[in-house]
Design an enzyme around this catalytic site. Structure first.
Site, short mmCIF file in Angstrom:
data_model
loop_
_atom_site.label_atom_id
_atom_site.label_comp_id
_atom_site.label_asym_id
_atom_site.label_seq_id
_atom_site.Cartn_x
_atom_site.Cartn_y
_atom_site.Cartn_z
N GLU A 69 22.94 13.18 61.28
CA GLU A 69 21.85 13.70 60.46
C GLU A 69 20.62 14.17 61.24
O GLU A 69 19.50 13.82 60.88
CB GLU A 69 21.40 12.63 59.45
CG GLU A 69 22.47 12.22 58.48
CD GLU A 69 21.99 11.17 57.49
OE1 GLU A 69 22.32 11.31 56.31
OE2 GLU A 69 21.31 10.21 57.89
N TRP A 84 32.30 9.40 58.71
CA TRP A 84 31.59 8.84 57.55
C TRP A 84 31.43 9.81 56.42
O TRP A 84 31.38 9.43 55.26
CB TRP A 84 30.23 8.27 57.97
CG TRP A 84 29.17 9.28 58.33
CD1 TRP A 84 29.05 9.94 59.53
CD2 TRP A 84 28.10 9.73 57.51
NE1 TRP A 84 27.96 10.78 59.49
CE2 TRP A 84 27.35 10.66 58.26
CE3 TRP A 84 27.69 9.45 56.21
CZ2 TRP A 84 26.23 11.32 57.77
CZ3 TRP A 84 26.55 10.09 55.70
CH2 TRP A 84 25.84 11.02 56.49
N TYR A 118 31.32 2.45 52.03
CA TYR A 118 29.89 2.20 52.21
C TYR A 118 29.53 1.07 51.25
O TYR A 118 29.52 1.24 50.03
CB TYR A 118 29.08 3.47 51.94
CG TYR A 118 28.78 4.25 53.21
CD1 TYR A 118 29.74 4.33 54.22
CD2 TYR A 118 27.56 4.88 53.41
CE1 TYR A 118 29.48 5.02 55.39
CE2 TYR A 118 27.29 5.59 54.59
CZ TYR A 118 28.25 5.65 55.57
OH TYR A 118 27.99 6.33 56.73
N PHE A 119 29.24 -0.09 51.81
CA PHE A 119 28.99 -1.26 50.97
C PHE A 119 27.53 -1.34 50.52
O PHE A 119 27.11 -2.32 49.92
CB PHE A 119 29.40 -2.55 51.69
CG PHE A 119 30.89 -2.75 51.82
CD1 PHE A 119 31.79 -1.82 51.32
CD2 PHE A 119 31.40 -3.89 52.44
CE1 PHE A 119 33.17 -2.01 51.44
CE2 PHE A 119 32.77 -4.09 52.56
CZ PHE A 119 33.65 -3.14 52.07
N GLU A 154 18.52 0.35 53.27
CA GLU A 154 17.34 0.89 52.59
C GLU A 154 16.98 0.03 51.37
O GLU A 154 15.82 -0.30 51.15
CB GLU A 154 17.59 2.32 52.10
CG GLU A 154 17.53 3.38 53.19
CD GLU A 154 18.89 3.64 53.80
OE1 GLU A 154 19.78 2.77 53.68
OE2 GLU A 154 19.07 4.72 54.40
N TRP A 164 24.14 -0.13 54.93
CA TRP A 164 22.81 0.42 55.19
C TRP A 164 21.81 -0.33 54.33
O TRP A 164 22.10 -0.68 53.19
CB TRP A 164 22.79 1.93 54.86
CG TRP A 164 23.80 2.68 55.67
CD1 TRP A 164 25.04 3.08 55.26
CD2 TRP A 164 23.70 3.05 57.04
NE1 TRP A 164 25.70 3.71 56.30
CE2 TRP A 164 24.90 3.71 57.39
CE3 TRP A 164 22.70 2.92 58.01
CZ2 TRP A 164 25.14 4.22 58.67
CZ3 TRP A 164 22.93 3.44 59.28
CH2 TRP A 164 24.13 4.08 59.60
C1 ACM Z 1 25.24 7.73 58.16
O1 ACM Z 1 25.55 7.19 57.08
N1 ACM Z 1 24.14 8.46 58.27
C2 ACM Z 1 26.08 7.60 59.33
#
Ligand code: ACM
Ligand code: ZN
Length: 767
Positions: free
Chosen positions: A333, A399, A424-425, A476, A474
């Site tokens: 990204e 991903w 993606y958990f 956030e 992730w």
């Molecule tokens: C990602 O989820 N930006 C690797």
């Protein structure tokens, strides 16, 4: 044995029935045979070390500590007489590097393996048969014979500690959970825009400055404002090198290798807050807040030699801490527009003969790969590192779906599969009503369980490059360690079975059964976990002019009850027994019922709109993307309309027009055709530029009835749905053809500018 005799034995010899109780281990071993009786661990049991004494000592200590924790018994690690748990390294080819053989009889437990890793896994299997917490009950290990080894070498879990910081103890607990289920790669996402989390002695500002931000944890991630001048950064934290060494050793004892991610060249606003000269602008920036990064510099400047000096220094300290083979260098990204305007970047491109900023990123990554090779390390990067040319030895972490992984494997590179859907958990696993706020998506336990890491597109030879799969967490929207537990439990267990157990042994019902004792263990250990997805899955299928709807619940012992009149379903509504035939416009609502109780906060709901094309065959001139097949080939005529969310319901076409022909079965009088489309700017999904509607009586000669231009702005960023409509004088037609022209070039200002857009369509309504 006949039923009658079994019943008699059950009545008179309950202990015999006990002996038949299945052993419940996750992930399911390759082969497991239950034998009669138990081995009882007590104060007279010792741990014997056979071959490989020295190497096995930490494994023995790990076992002894666990037994002590649950029973108080102090098992000596010595070869004294009496009952023993025997650990021994042997040469058993069929077990590979991580497999083990476990034999439990009433007089001994024997674990044999080629390596300490295998011994540790044998121990984990034994531990799963014992109580999870301190007990005075007898420690009975069921007599059994297990031969077991993993399907994949890479069985990973990732954790983002930048968006929110989790303590060293929380990290250890995460690693311990991984190890319980034989997961072996901990991908530690140590660096991102909102915080740098690893102590680097040579650059103290990385921890004095880059690890801290203005505290807005009281607000959801996407509602956190930018810092104002003068605001104090008070939220954050980092791991000292001493803490990291301790965690690395803790992981090693459990056969978990840590893969540190030192993110570059983007997602490093934190580093730039500490050392502004590393960015293209060189300007100081405000303290971070964790949310809004507009007006911040988030990238290193590849034109600046000091950036490479800095990163080489950082990597020197990183490789000294982490003994594993891999360093993850990020690469995802990157908004490269700043590089286009930076004189240093432009000079670098001219000097190195780089045609575009993608090649500039590739130059950056290759340079880092070269440096790490001098340290005997290999790099892993997110799939964006394919753009502009892949570094020669790089392993790709796929991903954005599996396509990057497929491409890299075909090029002969190793890959690790971590597609957003379903691993993606940080996405919802249930609800979403009643669930903690999450980033979106819907990756239920069963979706994870059904994941197959080897894509069909690969040959057997290419598939060898798929090292395995990994779930990413992730942070956030994950603010506490307890919430981390919730997001990974129990999905981590489903992933473990995907990457460890043989593909043929995948069995959802069996897994769901084996999960129940794990739930009990989570309760006993006060771990926060999701009790499951109670949202009924509603799956329409349209064929031969009929619309059938299948209902499914993931819940163990769950039943489904439904209504068709819009009322709230209860345990007294219609019980679902077989696919439901829909032949009028209705609203279907369905709930999961367990032990007579309605589960979940909100029924699953779907409205069906009947029209002349429902259940009719659709043929496409250009194929539908395999990632967006919705509910199958006839999704455009299933009476179900797409909703705002990408994914379910929509048929996607990547960089091509949709040309769909419907056979209405017989000539019908029609006067209206509608095509529904979705625009989802951020996901590169744009409205078609125009839609042409045609009719035919013979399927060969088509007559245009209308062409409708797109009225939706190309800059509309909110998810937008629009119906393209043709109304015309009533006429007879047996065939309807709808052509939606895709946008060939994403607009100025879009991060895919110039590239073709996706086209998403759902439901061709014919009236
Ligand atoms: C990602 O989820 N930006 C690797
Ligand atoms: Zn630059």
């Amino acid at each position: 044995m006949t039923k009658k005799i079994t019943l008699l034995l059950t009545l008179f010899f309950p202990f015999l029935v006990l002996a038949q109780q299945p052993v419940s281990i996750i992930p399911q071993p390759v082969s497991l045979q239950r034998n009669e009786g138990h081995f009882v661990i007590d104060g007279h049991t010792s741990i014997h070390l056979g071959n490989g004494k020295k190497e096995l000592k930490p494994a023995a200590e790990f076992l002894a500590a666990r037994i002590k924790e649950i029973s108080g018994y102090d098992l000596p690690v010595k070869n004294r007489k009496g009952k023993a748990i025997k650990l021994s390294l042997e040469s058993i080819n069929s077990l590979g590097a991580e497999g083990y053989q476990l034999q439990v009889t009433p007089s001994e437990i024997s674990i044999k393996a080629n390596s300490k890793a295998g011994i540790v896994y044998g121990i984990q299997s034994v531990l799963q048969t014992l109580p999870a917490v301190r007990t005075n009950a007898a420690l009975q290990v069921p007599a059994m014979t297990i031969t077991d080894y993993p399907r994949f070498t890479w069985r990973g879990m990732h954790l983002d500690v930048s968006r929110h910081f989790f303590s060293p103890d929380a990290v250890k607990q995460y690693i311990d959970l991984m190890a319980t289920y034989k997961l072996n790669r901990f991908h530690w996402h140590l660096i991102d825009d909102p915080g740098w989390r690893i102590e680097i002695k040579k650059y103290p500002k990385l921890t004095d400055v880059a690890a801290w931000r203005v505290d807005h944890t009281d607000k959801p991630w996407d509602a956190r404002p930018q810092a104002k001048p003068g605001e104090e950064p008070t939220y954050g934290g980092y791991y000292t090198q001493e803490q990291i060494k301790d965690i690395v050793a803790y992981a090693a004892q459990r056969n978990v290798t840590i893969v540190p991610e030192i993110e570059m060249p983007g997602h490093v606003a934190s580093a730039i807050a500490a050392y502004p000269h590393l960015s293209c602008s060189g300007k100081a920036q405000l303290p971070l807040t964790g949310g809004d990064y507009t007006n911040m510099s988030s990238n290193y400047c590849p034109g600046n030699e000091e950036v490479f000096t800095f990163l080489e220094d950082v990597l020197d300290e990183v490789v000294a801490l982490f003994p594993g083979q891999y360093v993850h260098i990020g690469g995802d990204e990157v908004d490269k527009s700043g590089w286009e305007k930076c004189p240093k970047c432009q000079k670098r491109m001219a000097d190195e003969g780089l045609k575009n900023v993608e090649e500039l990123q590739s130059y950056f990554i290759k340079r880092i790969e070269n440096y790490l090779q001098t340290k005997n390390r290999r790099i892993i990067g997110w799939d964006e590192i394919l753009e502009g040319g892949l570094a020669p030895q790089a392993t790709v972490m796929s991903w954005r779906g599996e396509s990057g992984g497929i491409e890299a494997a075909k090029m002969g590179h190793d890959v690790i599969m971590t597609p957003g859907s379903p691993v993606y958990f940080d996405h919802y696993q249930a609800g979403p009503e009643g669930e903690p706020l999450a980033i979106g998506g819907f990756n239920t336990l069963k979706k994870v369980y059904d994941y197959e890491p080897i894509p069909k597109e690969l040959t057997a030879e290419e598939a060898k490059h798929v090292l395995g799969a990994q779930a990413n967490v992730w942070a956030e929207y994950i603010t506490t360690a307890s919430q981390v537990e919730y997001m990974v439990l129990p999905r981590m267990l489903a992933l473990a079975e995907v990457v460890w157990s043989p593909k043929e042994s995948r069995d959802w019902a069996s897994f769901n059964q084996r999960l129940q004792p794990q739930f009990k263990a989570f309760d006993q250990k006060a771990l926060n976990y999701s009790k499951g997805n109670f949202t009924v899955d509603i799956k329409p299928s349209s064929e031969g002019g009929k619309l059938l709807v299948t209902l499914f619940t993931e819940a163990m012992n769950g039943e489904v009850y439904y209504t068709l009149d819009g009322s709230e379903p209860t345990a007294q509504s219609i019980k679902y027994e077989q696919p439901i035939r829909i032949d009028s416009s209705v609203v279907l609502k369905a709930v999961t019922v367990v032990n007579g109780k309605v589960m979940g906060l909100k029924p699953a709901e779907q409205s069906f709109s009947m029209h002349q094309a429902v259940g009719r065959e659709v043929k496409y001139d250009n194929p539908v993307s395999k990632h967006y097949m919705a509910d199958g080939p006839n999704s455009l005529t299933d009476g179900v309309r797409g909703r705002h969310a990408v994914g379910k319901y929509w048929h996607g076409f990547s960089g091509r027009d949709m040309i769909a022909t419907i056979d209405l079965g017989e000539a019908k009088s029609i006067s209206n055709i509608t095509l529904g489309c979705l625009q989802h700017y951020r996901d590169w999904i744009m409205m078609p530029t125009a839609v042409k509607f045609e009719v035919s009586t013979d399927g060969k000669n088509f007559k245009e009835v209308k062409t409708v231009k797109n009225p939706i702005s190309l800059n509309a960023q909110e998810a937008t749905m629009h119906d393209f409509k043709a109304a015309f004088p009533e006429q007879k037609a047996k065939y309807v053809r709808v052509t939606a022209y895709h946008l060939t070039s994403l607009p100025e200002g879009h991060n895919g500018v110039g590239k073709p857009a996706w086209l998403f369509a759902d439901e061709i309504v014919v009236r």
